[in-house]
Design an enzyme around this catalytic site. Structure first.
Site, mmCIF file in Angstrom:
data_model
loop_
_atom_site.group_PDB
_atom_site.id
_atom_site.type_symbol
_atom_site.label_atom_id
_atom_site.label_comp_id
_atom_site.label_asym_id
_atom_site.label_seq_id
_atom_site.Cartn_x
_atom_site.Cartn_y
_atom_site.Cartn_z
ATOM 1 N N SER A 13 0.833 -1.216 0.000
ATOM 2 C CA SER A 13 0.000 0.000 0.000
ATOM 3 C C SER A 13 0.861 1.258 0.000
ATOM 4 O O SER A 13 0.503 2.264 -0.626
ATOM 5 C CB SER A 13 -0.986 0.000 1.177
ATOM 6 O OG SER A 13 -0.316 0.147 2.399
ATOM 7 N N ASN A 14 2.011 1.205 0.690
ATOM 8 C CA ASN A 14 2.902 2.379 0.655
ATOM 9 C C ASN A 14 3.519 2.561 -0.724
ATOM 10 O O ASN A 14 3.633 3.685 -1.218
ATOM 11 C CB ASN A 14 4.001 2.238 1.724
ATOM 12 C CG ASN A 14 3.486 2.557 3.104
ATOM 13 O OD1 ASN A 14 3.317 3.717 3.468
ATOM 14 N ND2 ASN A 14 3.202 1.517 3.884
ATOM 15 N N LYS A 65 23.903 -13.153 1.092
ATOM 16 C CA LYS A 65 23.172 -11.899 0.883
ATOM 17 C C LYS A 65 23.922 -11.008 -0.120
ATOM 18 O O LYS A 65 23.328 -10.387 -0.987
ATOM 19 C CB LYS A 65 23.036 -11.159 2.221
ATOM 20 C CG LYS A 65 22.216 -9.871 2.136
ATOM 21 C CD LYS A 65 22.308 -9.057 3.415
ATOM 22 C CE LYS A 65 21.482 -9.624 4.531
ATOM 23 N NZ LYS A 65 20.049 -9.337 4.399
ATOM 24 N N MET A 90 11.056 -7.025 3.787
ATOM 25 C CA MET A 90 11.269 -7.792 5.018
ATOM 26 C C MET A 90 12.670 -8.407 5.117
ATOM 27 O O MET A 90 12.835 -9.475 5.703
ATOM 28 C CB MET A 90 10.193 -8.880 5.141
ATOM 29 C CG MET A 90 8.778 -8.325 5.194
ATOM 30 S SD MET A 90 8.561 -7.064 6.472
ATOM 31 C CE MET A 90 8.434 -8.126 7.899
ATOM 32 N N ILE A 93 19.062 -4.869 5.099
ATOM 33 C CA ILE A 93 19.956 -4.409 4.030
ATOM 34 C C ILE A 93 21.402 -4.667 4.471
ATOM 35 O O ILE A 93 21.792 -4.322 5.586
ATOM 36 C CB ILE A 93 19.733 -2.899 3.768
ATOM 37 C CG1 ILE A 93 18.298 -2.627 3.295
ATOM 38 C CG2 ILE A 93 20.753 -2.359 2.769
ATOM 39 C CD1 ILE A 93 17.938 -3.140 1.913
ATOM 40 N N ASN A 107 13.501 4.024 5.185
ATOM 41 C CA ASN A 107 12.551 2.988 5.604
ATOM 42 C C ASN A 107 11.413 3.649 6.375
ATOM 43 O O ASN A 107 11.598 4.710 6.983
ATOM 44 C CB ASN A 107 13.250 1.968 6.514
ATOM 45 C CG ASN A 107 12.342 0.838 6.916
ATOM 46 O OD1 ASN A 107 11.591 0.303 6.083
ATOM 47 N ND2 ASN A 107 12.355 0.461 8.177
ATOM 48 N N HIS A 109 8.577 2.786 9.407
ATOM 49 C CA HIS A 109 8.323 1.815 10.483
ATOM 50 C C HIS A 109 7.072 2.243 11.249
ATOM 51 O O HIS A 109 6.936 3.419 11.602
ATOM 52 C CB HIS A 109 9.540 1.747 11.406
ATOM 53 C CG HIS A 109 9.390 0.710 12.466
ATOM 54 N ND1 HIS A 109 9.519 -0.635 12.202
ATOM 55 C CD2 HIS A 109 9.083 0.809 13.772
ATOM 56 C CE1 HIS A 109 9.297 -1.317 13.315
ATOM 57 N NE2 HIS A 109 9.030 -0.461 14.289
HETATM 58 C C1 GRF Z 1 4.045 -0.830 6.836
HETATM 59 O O1 GRF Z 1 3.323 -0.848 8.041
HETATM 60 C C2 GRF Z 1 5.433 -0.322 7.067
HETATM 61 O O2 GRF Z 1 5.532 0.582 8.117
HETATM 62 C C3 GRF Z 1 6.204 -1.575 7.422
HETATM 63 O O3 GRF Z 1 5.644 -2.569 6.611
HETATM 64 C C4 GRF Z 1 4.293 -2.235 6.321
HETATM 65 C C5 GRF Z 1 4.113 -2.328 4.827
HETATM 66 O O4 GRF Z 1 2.764 -2.164 4.455
HETATM 67 N N1 GRF Z 1 7.626 -1.396 7.229
HETATM 68 P P1 GRF Z 1 2.385 -2.088 2.909
HETATM 69 O O5 GRF Z 1 2.929 -3.349 2.259
HETATM 70 O O6 GRF Z 1 3.006 -0.855 2.351
HETATM 71 O O7 GRF Z 1 0.883 -2.048 2.880
#
Ligand code: GRF
Length: 190
Positions: A13-14, A65, A90, A93, A107, A109
């Site tokens: 979603s981001n 990695k 996930m 880095i 990032n 969070h």
């Molecule tokens: C978000 O809550 C972000 O803060 C965390 O992972 C989630 C990703 O959500 N790092 P989406 O995949 O962007 O919906």
């Protein structure tokens, strides 16, 4: 125009919001590359549906990695990427990318760092009984959720269900990430 790569492992979603905000001119950048370690992620489907150049890799197919990060780095260079934006990526880095992009990896969070680092940060905050949590955008360094903070915003927990809190955190994330990226881009060209 600065060139951005987004890395995501999940829903995206981001990533979607960043893509839309660039499209609607709210961010002064080009979305050049999308990277994922999860071939079936909804974020990958979104990238393909929107013709965003996509690199999907299977970390298990590499010995180290550094091997897959070298391959990613090669692509980042080929696409002249200036800034890496992690959006639910996930994986930690490693030094290969950190050295190549110092203070150029961001990032987001879902907590008001330094509180509630790591996984399930929304649930950690909810279960802890604190009255507020939040959202943080920060630079990535070699430690987990610890780099220099770019922007933060608090979110009230009191009186909210976990579902409502989660939805509210995501709403704040979608707004804050664009602001933070724009801030970094402006500093880069200043
Ligand atoms: C978000 O809550 C972000 O803060 C965390 O992972 C989630 C990703 O959500 N790092 P989406 O995949 O962007 O919906």
């Amino acid at each position: 125009m600065k060139r951005i790569a987004v890395f995501a492992s999940g829903y995206g979603s981001n990533f979607q919001k960043i893509h839309e905000n660039i499209k609607y001119g709210l961010m002064d950048a080009t979305l050049t590359l999308f990277v994922s370690d999860q071939k079936d992620a909804r974020a990958v489907v979104y990238a393909k549906d929107h013709n965003i150049t996509c690199f999907v890799f299977d970390a298990n197919a590499y010995h180290r990695k550094s091997d897959y990060e070298e391959e990613i780095l090669h692509l980042l260079k080929r696409h002249h990427v200036d800034l890496i934006v992690l959006a639910g990526y996930m994986r930690k880095i490693g030094p290969t990318l950190l050295k190549a992009y110092p203070k150029r990896i961001l990032n987001i969070h879902p907590s008001y760092l330094p509180a509630f680092k790591g996984k399930d940060a929304i649930l950690q905050a909810f279960d802890s009984g604190v009255e507020q949590t939040g959202v943080t955008v920060h630079y990535v360094d070699e430690n987990l959720d610890s780099g220099e903070i770019i922007l933060q915003e608090k979110v009230d927990i009191k009186g909210q269900s976990l579902e409502n809190l989660t939805a509210e955190i995501h709403r704040v994330e979608h707004r804050l990430y664009t602001l933070a990226i724009q801030k970094v881009l402006e500093e880069m060209i200043a």
